[in-house]
Write a protein that holds these residues in place. Structure first.
Motif, short mmCIF file in Angstrom:
data_model
loop_
_atom_site.label_atom_id
_atom_site.label_comp_id
_atom_site.label_asym_id
_atom_site.label_seq_id
_atom_site.Cartn_x
_atom_site.Cartn_y
_atom_site.Cartn_z
N TRP A 1 0.68 -6.50 -19.90
CA TRP A 1 1.73 -7.46 -19.61
C TRP A 1 1.37 -8.30 -18.39
N SER A 2 0.80 -7.66 -17.37
CA SER A 2 0.38 -8.39 -16.18
C SER A 2 -0.69 -9.42 -16.52
N VAL B 1 0.99 -12.37 -18.36
CA VAL B 1 1.78 -13.26 -17.49
C VAL B 1 0.87 -14.15 -16.65
N ALA C 1 0.38 -18.26 -17.00
CA ALA C 1 0.64 -19.19 -15.89
C ALA C 1 -0.56 -20.10 -15.66
#
Length: 222
Positions: free
Chosen positions: A186-187, A190, A194
């Motif tokens: 998930w990190s 994300v 971005a």
């Protein structure tokens, strides 16, 4: 008025830039770097440009050409990964002392390579359809908006396919050395999203390199 020859030249240049960026992104994606202390694959810094370059090809040469480009680039990347692995496995000449380093750097990690190629195919073909829908059904004005919308839809799809495919604890890949906890996946998702979103936004002006086409009458875009 911009001539067809000029439009074709822009299209050919965009094709070359697209394939080149795809190859560089796939090679550099095997390194996981950090952004503000968070993991990000290093291909993320150049790969998002390909979405806008694909739009330039679509605009200059049509939807069929854009679809062909996406699939051709995927085939090129797959062939490159296979060739690099074959080269890495060949014995080095005794006078060449960097064989192990070559293999460590350029011998592809197949899970990352395959996840990257699958993400490219899925997202770039989706980008093609969203872009085409916009110019055929919404408006041919505001060229930046058609690029922004198609990229906004396709970039997250690319990101989730890559992050899950390359690092997710999928049932048949739970024991793979690249498998990470879902929190880490998930990190990566994300941070990559971005970065890709920012690079994609910066690339929007590229769409103005080519004159627009007649979207309503061109049979190749029906």
């Amino acid at each position: 008025m911009t001539s067809n020859r000029t439009v074709s030249r822009v299209g050919v240049a965009a094709v070359g830039a697209y394939v080149g960026a795809q190859v560089v992104a796939d090679i550099t994606s095997v390194k996981i770097g950090t952004v503000f202390g968070l993991a990000v694959d290093m291909g993320t810094w150049i790969y998002p440009i390909t979405f806008t370059l694909r739009d330039v090809v679509h605009k200059a040469l049509g939807r069929r050409a854009a679809r062909t480009l996406v699939l051709t680039a995927a085939a090129v990347n797959l062939a490159m990964a296979a060739y690099l692995q074959w080269v890495a496995r060949q014995p080095s000449d005794p006078s060449y002392t960097l064989g192990n380093e070559f293999a460590a750097v350029l011998g592809p990690l197949w899970r990352i390579a395959v996840a990257s190629i699958l993400a490219e195919i899925a997202s770039e073909l989706l980008d093609t359809e969203v872009y085409h829908w916009f110019v055929r059904r919404v408006t041919t004005r505001y060229q930046w908006a058609r690029v922004a919308l198609s990229n906004a839809v396709s970039v997250p799809v690319d990101n989730v396919v890559f992050a899950v495919g390359a690092f997710g604890a999928l049932p048949f890949l739970k024991e793979h050395p690249l498998t990470l906890p879902w929190a880490s996946v998930w990190s990566i998702f994300v941070v990559n999203l971005a970065v890709k979103g920012a690079v994609s936004a910066l690339s929007l002006p590229l769409i103005y390199l080519s004159a627009d086409r007649d979207w309503q009458t061109d049979p190749h875009d029906a």
